[in-house]
Design a protein around this motif. Structure first.
Motif, PDB file in Angstrom:
ATOM      1  N   ASP A  37     -45.772 -19.639   1.479  1.00 21.05           N
ATOM      2  CA  ASP A  37     -46.536 -20.814   1.791  1.00 21.05           C
ATOM      3  C   ASP A  37     -46.465 -21.144   3.429  1.00 21.05           C
ATOM      4  O   ASP A  37     -46.179 -22.553   3.652  1.00 21.05           O
ATOM      5  N   SER A  38     -46.529 -20.182   4.068  1.00 19.48           N
ATOM      6  CA  SER A  38     -46.163 -20.596   5.566  1.00 19.48           C
ATOM      7  C   SER A  38     -47.626 -20.638   6.595  1.00 19.48           C
ATOM      8  O   SER A  38     -47.212 -21.165   7.290  1.00 19.48           O
ATOM      9  N   GLY A  39     -48.681 -20.357   5.841  1.00 22.16           N
ATOM     10  CA  GLY A  39     -49.855 -20.680   6.847  1.00 22.16           C
ATOM     11  C   GLY A  39     -50.103 -19.544   7.760  1.00 22.16           C
ATOM     12  O   GLY A  39     -50.948 -19.346   8.464  1.00 22.16           O
ATOM     13  N   SER A  40     -49.108 -18.391   7.547  1.00 25.23           N
ATOM     14  CA  SER A  40     -49.361 -17.005   8.548  1.00 25.23           C
ATOM     15  C   SER A  40     -48.849 -16.041   7.801  1.00 25.23           C
ATOM     16  O   SER A  40     -48.200 -15.825   6.936  1.00 25.23           O
ATOM     17  N   LEU A  41     -49.887 -14.969   8.043  1.00 24.88           N
ATOM     18  CA  LEU A  41     -49.841 -13.702   7.249  1.00 24.88           C
ATOM     19  C   LEU A  41     -48.528 -13.036   7.685  1.00 24.88           C
ATOM     20  O   LEU A  41     -47.919 -12.591   6.687  1.00 24.88           O
ATOM     21  N   VAL A  42     -48.057 -12.972   8.968  1.00 28.75           N
ATOM     22  CA  VAL A  42     -47.120 -12.320   9.273  1.00 28.75           C
ATOM     23  C   VAL A  42     -45.708 -12.946   8.409  1.00 28.75           C
ATOM     24  O   VAL A  42     -45.159 -12.203   8.130  1.00 28.75           O
ATOM     25  N   ARG A  43     -45.656 -14.064   8.625  1.00 29.38           N
ATOM     26  CA  ARG A  43     -44.547 -14.756   7.833  1.00 29.38           C
ATOM     27  C   ARG A  43     -44.764 -14.345   6.295  1.00 29.38           C
ATOM     28  O   ARG A  43     -43.518 -14.246   5.555  1.00 29.38           O
ATOM     29  N   TYR A  44     -45.809 -14.633   5.903  1.00 30.75           N
ATOM     30  CA  TYR A  44     -45.980 -14.393   4.336  1.00 30.75           C
ATOM     31  C   TYR A  44     -45.540 -12.921   4.001  1.00 30.75           C
ATOM     32  O   TYR A  44     -44.851 -12.690   2.805  1.00 30.75           O
ATOM     33  N   LEU A  45     -45.779 -11.877   5.048  1.00 32.54           N
ATOM     34  CA  LEU A  45     -45.355 -10.639   4.467  1.00 32.54           C
ATOM     35  C   LEU A  45     -44.079 -10.339   4.628  1.00 32.54           C
ATOM     36  O   LEU A  45     -43.702  -9.424   4.041  1.00 32.54           O
ATOM     37  N   GLU A  46     -43.482 -11.092   5.477  1.00 34.94           N
ATOM     38  CA  GLU A  46     -41.680 -11.026   5.426  1.00 34.94           C
ATOM     39  C   GLU A  46     -41.051 -10.936   4.239  1.00 34.94           C
ATOM     40  O   GLU A  46     -40.101 -10.473   3.855  1.00 34.94           O
ATOM     41  N   THR A  47     -41.643 -11.718   3.090  1.00 28.82           N
ATOM     42  CA  THR A  47     -41.082 -12.006   1.933  1.00 28.82           C
ATOM     43  C   THR A  47     -40.994 -10.550   1.183  1.00 28.82           C
ATOM     44  O   THR A  47     -40.025 -10.491   0.180  1.00 28.82           O
ATOM     45  N   PHE A  48     -41.948  -9.689   1.531  1.00 26.73           N
ATOM     46  CA  PHE A  48     -41.739  -8.179   0.794  1.00 26.73           C
ATOM     47  C   PHE A  48     -40.711  -7.513   1.111  1.00 26.73           C
ATOM     48  O   PHE A  48     -40.539  -6.424   0.394  1.00 26.73           O
ATOM     49  N   THR A  49     -39.967  -7.895   2.120  1.00 26.20           N
ATOM     50  CA  THR A  49     -38.632  -7.058   2.500  1.00 26.20           C
ATOM     51  C   THR A  49     -37.810  -7.053   1.389  1.00 26.20           C
ATOM     52  O   THR A  49     -37.371  -5.843   0.877  1.00 26.20           O
ATOM     53  N   HIS A  50     -37.829  -8.140   0.419  1.00 28.90           N
ATOM     54  CA  HIS A  50     -36.957  -8.245  -0.701  1.00 28.90           C
ATOM     55  C   HIS A  50     -37.452  -7.607  -1.977  1.00 28.90           C
ATOM     56  O   HIS A  50     -36.538  -6.560  -2.483  1.00 28.90           O
TER      57      HIS A  50
END
Ligand SMILES: O=c1[nH]cnc2c1ncn2[C@@H]1O[C@H](CO)[C@@H](O)[C@H]1O
Ligand SMILES: [Zn+2]
Length: 378
Positions: free
Chosen positions: A68-81
């Motif tokens: 829920d970050s308002g940013s696609l880049v930060r949203y995509l960081e969650t996929f690391t896990h």
């Protein structure tokens, strides 16, 4: 799943009643739809100790809140896990099996689920082995769903990451597996700075092989991305495509969620998308999380539906967006007052836009979708 004729018909569409409607899902990421409990199990089994939470509820909350970050880049960081725990054939197979089961339980009758094979090679699997494991999982999950009376057909799209340089190889993978469950190709990842035309080679390969593809475009970046995707790359569908709104002028006083679209002025790109019936794979909850739109109320879904664009409803990432297809139906029904006939139209739109062959699409429409909604409409 259809409603027996003797059951009372739910008149209003909400999250619970929407489970009963036959649904078609074109845009769902395998690595964005894991069960939180499975992430924990797989992390334990594979010695991955970097998960941000150690219990099911905490982990579910972490994914939702971080996305829920308002940013696609930060949203995509969650996929690391999620990607980290999907690095062995048994793990991939389990995630795919559960995906098919979860979608079927939600009343999805046809789904195209995508993922990027190139992200699952860290323990030495080949691209082919990765795809084989996933397809096997889809088959197992579909068989289990069938046994519980909820038949589903799950097909796969292979995605290339747009910041990387393997798209041609992934397009070849798609074509190699096209008679074994892979029905198309896609590019995903951070959009700004990574235009689709960088991957022309891959799209040309798909076209040369008469094989369809979709492109994530018009999500974090605007109209130029959509223009490239349709005009240079020749995409068959648009992943999200919400920014096509940038090329539509509404009469003054009408906001993006305005009801009256008479007098709307379409530019060349918007007209082309509508004229060619290019499907828009829209994912309302995800679009709010990544900041592609400010809120559901301001989502252009309704304006585009009224202007008769070929709109479809999708989940994108069920884990990160804490959603399901039924929930997305409920969200749209609450916001825009849609009834069953509207959802039938969106579902038929999706089925018409699927990458399986025409005769199979027709069979779904005539034998499953229309009879299913006829019972609900009453
Ligand atoms: O909405 C999205 N926009 C762009 N890329 C996405 C989105 N959702 C997921 N992925 C990316 O696609 C990869 C393969 O499934 C995921 O690992 C994620 O990086
Ligand atoms: Zn996506």
């Amino acid at each position: 799943m259809s409603l027996p004729a003797s059951e009372p018909r739910p008149s209003a569409v909400d999250r619970a009643s929407a489970v009963l409607a036959p649904k078609v899902l074109l845009h769902d990421h395998l690595d964005g739809g894991l069960r939180p409990a499975t992430v924990l199990d797989l992390a334990r089994e594979n010695g991955y100790d970097e998960l941000p939470a150690g219990d099911v509820d905490g982990l579910a909350r972490w994914f939702r809140d971080s996305a829920d970050s308002g940013s696609l880049v930060r949203y995509l960081e969650t996929f690391t896990h999620t990607v980290a725990v999907m690095q062995t054939a048994p793990a991939l197979r389990r995630v795919a099996r559960e995906c098919a089961e979860d979608l079927a339980a939600d009343g999805v009758v046809y789904a195209e689920v995508r993922f990027a094979p190139e992200q699952h090679l860290t323990t030495g699997l080949s691209l082919d082995e990765v795809v084989e494991a996933v397809l096997r999982g889809f088959d197992e999950g579909s068989a289990a769903a069938q046994a519980t009376g909820r038949p589903i057909l799950v097909r796969c799209l292979v995605t290339a990451m747009r910041h990387a340089a393997r798209s041609r190889e992934i397009a070849e993978l798609a074509v190699r597996f096209r008679d074994r469950g892979v029905v198309g190709f896609d590019i995903a990842g951070a959009e700004a700075g990574h235009p689709p035309s960088r991957h022309l080679d891959a799209f040309e390969y798909m076209r040369a092989n008469n094989a369809p593809f979709t492109i994530h475009a018009g999500e974090a970046f605007g109209l130029p991305s959509i223009h490239e995707a349709i005009s240079f790359c020749g995409t068959d569908r648009l992943g999200h495509g919400v920014r096509v709104m940038d090329d539509i002028e509404l009469p003054s006083g009408t906001g993006p969620s305005g009801r009256d679209v008479r007098g709307a002025q379409l530019g060349r790109v918007a007209n082309y998308v509508r004229d060619k019936r290019i499907p828009l794979e829209m994912c309302p909850s995800s679009n709010v999380q990544t900041g592609a739109v400010a809120s559901i109320a301001e989502h252009p879904f309704d304006v585009l539906a009224r202007l008769r664009f070929r709109v479809t409803v999708n989940t994108d990432n069920r884990l990160m967006s804490d959603t399901t297809m039924s929930k997305e139906f409920g969200v749209l029904a609450d916001q825009f007052g849609y009834g069953w006939a509207d959802f039938e139209r969106f579902t038929v739109n999706a089925m018409k836009s699927a990458f399986i062959h025409f005769d199979e699409r027709l069979r779904f429409i005539d034998e499953i979708i229309k009879p299913g909604y006829a019972v609900l409409i009453g």
